[in-house]
Design a protein around this motif. Structure first.
Motif, PDB file in Angstrom:
ATOM      1  N   GLU A 221       0.907  -1.366   0.138  1.00 25.57           N
ATOM      2  CA  GLU A 221       0.147   0.045   0.044  1.00 25.57           C
ATOM      3  C   GLU A 221       0.934   1.018   0.092  1.00 25.57           C
ATOM      4  O   GLU A 221       2.142   1.282   0.520  1.00 25.57           O
ATOM      5  CB  GLU A 221      -1.059   0.273   1.266  1.00 25.57           C
ATOM      6  N   LEU A 222       0.213   2.372  -0.719  1.00 22.37           N
ATOM      7  CA  LEU A 222       1.135   3.522  -0.583  1.00 22.37           C
ATOM      8  C   LEU A 222       0.933   4.381   0.695  1.00 22.37           C
ATOM      9  O   LEU A 222      -0.222   4.343   1.241  1.00 22.37           O
ATOM     10  CB  LEU A 222       0.537   4.466  -1.882  1.00 22.37           C
ATOM     11  N   ARG A 223       2.323   4.555   1.273  1.00 25.82           N
ATOM     12  CA  ARG A 223       2.220   5.269   2.592  1.00 25.82           C
ATOM     13  C   ARG A 223       3.132   6.653   2.320  1.00 25.82           C
ATOM     14  O   ARG A 223       4.353   6.440   2.150  1.00 25.82           O
ATOM     15  CB  ARG A 223       2.745   4.522   3.578  1.00 25.82           C
ATOM     16  N   ALA A 228       4.737   0.386   1.003  1.00 25.63           N
ATOM     17  CA  ALA A 228       5.273  -0.437   1.885  1.00 25.63           C
ATOM     18  C   ALA A 228       4.516  -1.713   1.947  1.00 25.63           C
ATOM     19  O   ALA A 228       3.198  -1.913   1.655  1.00 25.63           O
ATOM     20  CB  ALA A 228       4.880   0.304   3.402  1.00 25.63           C
ATOM     21  N   ALA A 229       4.946  -2.961   1.887  1.00 31.25           N
ATOM     22  CA  ALA A 229       4.578  -4.218   1.826  1.00 31.25           C
ATOM     23  C   ALA A 229       3.362  -4.437   2.852  1.00 31.25           C
ATOM     24  O   ALA A 229       3.423  -4.173   4.109  1.00 31.25           O
ATOM     25  CB  ALA A 229       5.525  -5.365   2.011  1.00 31.25           C
ATOM     26  N   THR A 230       2.454  -5.061   2.255  1.00 34.68           N
ATOM     27  CA  THR A 230       1.361  -5.643   3.096  1.00 34.68           C
ATOM     28  C   THR A 230       0.874  -6.978   2.758  1.00 34.68           C
ATOM     29  O   THR A 230      -0.083  -7.532   3.273  1.00 34.68           O
ATOM     30  CB  THR A 230      -0.032  -4.889   2.744  1.00 34.68           C
ATOM     31  N   ILE A 231       2.108  -7.929   1.909  1.00 34.03           N
ATOM     32  CA  ILE A 231       1.734  -9.264   1.928  1.00 34.03           C
ATOM     33  C   ILE A 231       1.881  -9.962   2.904  1.00 34.03           C
ATOM     34  O   ILE A 231       1.372 -11.187   2.820  1.00 34.03           O
ATOM     35  CB  ILE A 231       3.100  -9.806   0.924  1.00 34.03           C
ATOM     36  N   ASP A 232       2.376  -9.501   3.960  1.00 29.82           N
ATOM     37  CA  ASP A 232       2.299 -10.187   5.525  1.00 29.82           C
ATOM     38  C   ASP A 232       1.081  -9.762   6.217  1.00 29.82           C
ATOM     39  O   ASP A 232       1.303 -10.379   7.105  1.00 29.82           O
ATOM     40  CB  ASP A 232       3.705 -10.012   6.060  1.00 29.82           C
ATOM     41  N   SER A 233       0.159  -9.284   5.768  1.00 27.87           N
ATOM     42  CA  SER A 233      -1.032  -9.019   6.455  1.00 27.87           C
ATOM     43  C   SER A 233      -1.862 -10.539   6.805  1.00 27.87           C
ATOM     44  O   SER A 233      -1.616 -11.356   6.224  1.00 27.87           O
ATOM     45  CB  SER A 233      -1.838  -7.966   5.833  1.00 27.87           C
TER      46      SER A 233
END
Length: 432
Positions: A221-223, A228-233
């Motif tokens: 996601e754009l921060r 920033a990665a969110t594949i680990d959500s």
């Protein structure tokens, strides 16, 4: 397929869309500061395995454009897709060797914009009527930071291919959810150990991502100004866990499927080796010519609940104008012609490429039932990769396939694999 008649085509397009019928108004030049009204217009398009149908459509557009523009000679060069990185890099460094107009893959755009390689066409498209008929999520595949650097020329979407005869013989229903896709694949392989339940590989990122998106996850996601990665959500992990269950001995054995790309996954289905696969509209011609053609059907890849559609990757190519052009106005007008409704429809009839325009796709779906599942998939809403030049690094390093393959091989679990992938993604994004 029933071809659209000239009368229906004119009604669909409207005379207002035919913007090249008169000489164009001059607009500000590109990086060169020059905007010549005539001369040679150079165009790069991608070469194809079966190129003749594409050339016929392009040749017709060139003839129409040259007839409407005295003193203009359009020269088209077909370049191999696999050499595009080197060709475009050279073009950005040396405008004298660059084309004026080019076809490019939509996932490559962010990197090209960072190299200042393409012209911002936002104002040129603002009052161009056809552009209003491109849905926002599709138009976004030609945009960076809200600015348009081209027009989507065609789309590629994926759906669920399945064997009607196999499911009928085993008394299995067509899957209505992603969970049922996996369980149906398991039931097929249990009954027929020599057949893959569903052919979907560890290197098939665009089959895996709908599982993530359908569960509410994403790659990143754009921060602020950086991804920033969110594949680990938690949401992403639920989708990956379900996709990982496909790569198991009782659905699609890792030793067979872990390294499968999209093309190889679909080829297993076309060869009769799998009960299901996730294939694209661009695979339909091959499906029609395959040995399973009479016993195959396509439905949208379902979501997590019955009646929903899993978000699909909005694949496809765009047409844009190179920043070094000395014929900016002519270039924009040619893009509008070749990427307009008339020629997108002709490209569909020649190549099977899905048009970017919502109204044209709906017209096609009403006359060609085979394309209906893909149109329904796109209309349900598509997703895209992070719009950043760092995506080239992510892709080249195989971060996402490597994550899936480590899980499939049993070397790690989903939590650890996604943690590692997230760190690698953040490193790539940090290098933007």
């Amino acid at each position: 397929m029933r071809l659209t008649t000239p009368a229906r085509l004119c009604a669909l397009l409207g005379l207002a869309a035919l913007t090249t019928a008169c000489a164009p108004l001059q607009t500000p030049g590109a990086a060169s500061g020059v905007d010549e009204p005539d001369g040679t217009l150079r165009v790069w398009l991608f070469s194809e395995v079966d190129q003749a149908p594409k050339e016929r459509v392009v040749d017709a557009a060139v003839a129409e454009f040259e007839a409407a523009h005295d003193g203009v000679d359009v020269q088209v060069q077909y370049i191999p897709v696999e050499t595009r990185a080197e060709r475009f890099q050279g073009a950005f460094l040396d405008p004298g060797s660059a084309p004026d107009v080019a076809e490019y893959g939509n996932t490559d755009l962010a990197g090209y914009v960072e190299s200042a390689g393409f012209v911002d066409l936002t104002e040129d498209l603002a009052d161009w009527g056809p552009h209003e008929d491109i849905a926002a999520d599709v138009a976004a595949t030609a945009q960076v930071d809200g600015a348009s650097y081209g027009v989507p020329w065609f789309l590629g979407a994926r759906a669920l291919f399945y064997r009607t005869d196999v499911l009928e013989e085993l008394d299995l229903e067509v899957p209505r959810t992603l969970e049922e896709v996996v369980e149906t694949g398991r039931a097929v392989r249990e009954a027929r150990p020599g057949m893959l339940g569903i052919s979907a590989g560890g290197a098939y990122t665009y089959a895996m991502m709908p599982f993530v998106w359908a569960h509410g996850g994403d790659i990143a996601e754009l921060r602020g100004d950086t991804y920033a990665a969110t594949i680990d959500s938690a949401e992403s992990r639920r989708g990956l866990e379900l996709y990982g269950r496909i790569l198991s001995d009782d659905v699609c054995p890792p030793q067979t499927c872990s390294q499968l790309t999209g093309d190889a996954s679909v080829q297993n289905f076309l060869a009769g080796n799998a009960a299901m696969t996730i294939g694209g509209n661009f695979n339909l011609n091959a499906l029609r010519d395959s040995e399973v053609a009479e016993n195959a059907a396509v439905v949208p890849l379902p979501g997590t609940e019955p009646g929903t559609v899993a978000p699909a990757f909005a694949g496809g190519n765009n047409l844009g104008v190179l920043a070094g052009t000395e014929r900016r106005t002519l270039s924009v007008e040619f893009v509008k012609l070749l990427a307009g409704k008339e020629y997108q429809l002709k490209m569909y009839e020649a190549m099977g490429n899905l048009p970017a325009y919502t109204d044209v796709r709906e017209e096609l779906a009403s006359s060609d039932e085979e394309i209906g599942p893909f149109v329904e998939t796109i209309d349900a809403g598509t997703r895209f990769v992070p719009v950043t030049g760092a995506w080239a690094t992510v892709d080249a390093e195989g971060i996402l396939p490597g994550m899936v393959q480590r899980v499939a091989a049993g070397n790690t679990d989903v939590d650890q694999a996604t943690d590692e992938a997230a760190r690698a993604l953040d490193t790539a994004f940090g290098g933007e």
